[in-house]
Design an enzyme around this catalytic site. Structure first.
Site, PDB file in Angstrom:
ATOM      1  N   MET A  33       0.684  -1.307   0.068  1.00 51.34           N
ATOM      2  CA  MET A  33       0.189   0.073   0.056  1.00 51.34           C
ATOM      3  C   MET A  33       0.999   1.097  -0.137  1.00 51.34           C
ATOM      4  O   MET A  33       1.592   1.268   0.955  1.00 51.34           O
ATOM      5  CB  MET A  33      -0.774  -0.208   1.290  1.00 51.34           C
ATOM      6  CG  MET A  33      -1.939  -1.142   1.161  1.00 51.34           C
ATOM      7  SD  MET A  33      -3.120  -1.066   2.746  1.00 51.34           S
ATOM      8  CE  MET A  33      -1.869  -1.891   3.897  1.00 51.34           C
ATOM      9  N   GLN A  88       6.937  -4.890  -4.346  1.00 53.64           N
ATOM     10  CA  GLN A  88       6.274  -4.573  -5.413  1.00 53.64           C
ATOM     11  C   GLN A  88       6.636  -3.606  -6.340  1.00 53.64           C
ATOM     12  O   GLN A  88       7.144  -2.611  -6.003  1.00 53.64           O
ATOM     13  CB  GLN A  88       4.861  -4.108  -4.920  1.00 53.64           C
ATOM     14  CG  GLN A  88       3.808  -4.435  -6.093  1.00 53.64           C
ATOM     15  CD  GLN A  88       2.357  -3.943  -5.660  1.00 53.64           C
ATOM     16  OE1 GLN A  88       2.038  -2.724  -5.592  1.00 53.64           O
ATOM     17  NE2 GLN A  88       1.467  -4.725  -5.976  1.00 53.64           N
ATOM     18  N   CYS A 119      -3.820  -1.643  -9.496  1.00 50.75           N
ATOM     19  CA  CYS A 119      -3.913  -0.264  -8.956  1.00 50.75           C
ATOM     20  C   CYS A 119      -5.067   0.254  -9.595  1.00 50.75           C
ATOM     21  O   CYS A 119      -5.050   0.300 -11.273  1.00 50.75           O
ATOM     22  CB  CYS A 119      -2.764   0.407  -8.811  1.00 50.75           C
ATOM     23  SG  CYS A 119      -3.071   2.255  -8.292  1.00 50.75           S
TER      24      CYS A 119
END
Length: 388
Positions: A33, A88, A119
């Site tokens: 995140m 990521q 996303c």
């Protein structure tokens, strides 16, 4: 600690998660995140889980890494004894993605690379990245092939969504392509891009994907408590879970998850004094990572989530939201009425963003040909994208 009644399994819920050559003892993944899963927060969550599980960094861009962007390199900073290291990566160009994966594995000792195809925010999808990219099946295949080659045996996974909307679904094709190209697993956030973070996650889609592929499938969406994770595995057959917004301000959730997946009963909730100690620990880690001034700025948003539902008082909340030093933080935490049980009304409630996307922003002509393998990129385009 407050006690509460909670159903718990009497045996382990799922076996360890196997991602290629990497075995993860707890089949639980901290979702990447942006602005959240930096090294300090990953460390808090790892400590709660007893060092088990997989804790993914916030997203970095492939071109930013290849070109040595300073902020990208800062985001790569690992926590102490962070093993396995999981990062990521965002990218839309096969060359840059492959080269970035190689750099992560060869030069930074990264053990696992996850690719962002989930996303939904416009600044990502308008460049053909994130949740938009799986629509281009040929491009997806080329990006995954380059990433797996660059990883040289380290596991590569991808996180995706069901599709662009309910009529433009991509997740089953993405799963088959990922399997064909040697990916170690696929994680499915069971919402569409236009859905954003609104509504209810479609857990049956996770079960459908599990039936369609032979590689491990990880489920994501609406895991607010450990019991939700157990239900997801039982209902979908997924091999593990990815936890995102449910842990905002609640790194201790990973202790609950470890107990639940081990089949151990978990019967306690943190009191306000426990949460305050967690906040202080987080402040120390952030200060060591980014310096006191920047670290305390980063802490502010976490405190809003951490103290949600507790009787803190509007004035004190406002002061905590402006805190700029550890000394100031200590003084404010001392003012808390710390002998408060956890507000059980907060259990199972959504945290963080809950809104849909106002509209789906895609490159011009993106939907014309789903099989296209290549897209035209402007110079520096990937480097300009820095979040998800």
């Amino acid at each position: 600690m407050t006690t509460y009644a909670a159903e718990a399994p009497t045996r382990p819920v799922a076996p360890p998660l196997r991602l290629g050559r990497l075995e993860v003892g707890l089949p639980v993944v901290l979702a990447p995140m942006a602005g959240i899963t930096n090294a300090p927060y990953r460390q808090l969550c790892r400590e709660a889980a007893g060092g088990r599980g997989l804790f993914v960094s916030e997203m970095i861009t492939s071109r930013g890494l290849v070109e040595g962007d300073r902020e990208t390199l800062h985001l790569l900073t690992p926590g102490p004894d962070e093993v396995p290291r999981s990062v990521q990566l965002y990218g839309v160009d096969p060359y840059y993605v492959g080269e970035a994966v190689r750099i992560l594995v060869d030069e930074h000792g990264v053990d696992h690379v996850d690719l962002n195809f989930g996303c939904p925010v416009p600044k990502i999808t308008k460049k053909g990245g994130g949740a938009a990219l799986p629509w281009k099946r040929g491009l997806l295949r080329e990006v995954l092939r380059a990433a797996v080659k660059g990883a040289q045996g380290a596991p590569v996974t991808l996180k995706t969504r069901k599709g662009l909307d309910d009529h433009l679904l991509t997740y089953l094709d993405a799963g088959r392509i990922a399997q064909d190209e040697g990916c170690a697993a696929i994680a499915l956030h069971a919402r569409t891009a236009i859905q954003g973070y609104s509504g209810t996650a479609d857990w049956p889609a996770i079960a459908t994907l599990k039936e369609a592929v032979d590689i491990p499938v990880l489920g994501n969406g609406d895991i607010w408590e450990a019991s939700d994770a157990v239900r997801m595995v039982e209902q979908t057959g997924c091999d593990g879970v990815v936890v995102g917004r449910g842990c905002l301000g609640r790194p201790w959730l990973f202790a609950d998850l470890a107990a639940a997946f081990d089949g151990r009963p978990h019967t306690s909730l943190p009191r306000l004094e426990d949460v305050a100690r967690m906040v202080r620990r987080h402040a120390e880690l952030l200060t060591a990572w980014a310096g006191e001034e920047r670290g305390l700025r980063e802490l502010r948003k976490f405190m809003a989530w951490s103290f949600k539902g507790f009787a803190v008082g509007s004035t004190l909340r406002q002061q905590l939201g402006l805190v700029s030093s550890l000394r100031e933080l200590d003084g404010l935490l001392a003012q808390l009425d710390a002998d408060q049980p956890f507000p059980e009304a907060e259990l199972g409630r959504p945290r963080g963003r809950t809104s849909p996307q106002k509209r789906l922003v895609l490159p011009e002509g993106w939907l014309d040909d789903a099989g296209t393998a290549c897209v035209a990129l402007e110079a520096g385009e990937e480097l300009a994208v820095s979040g998800g």
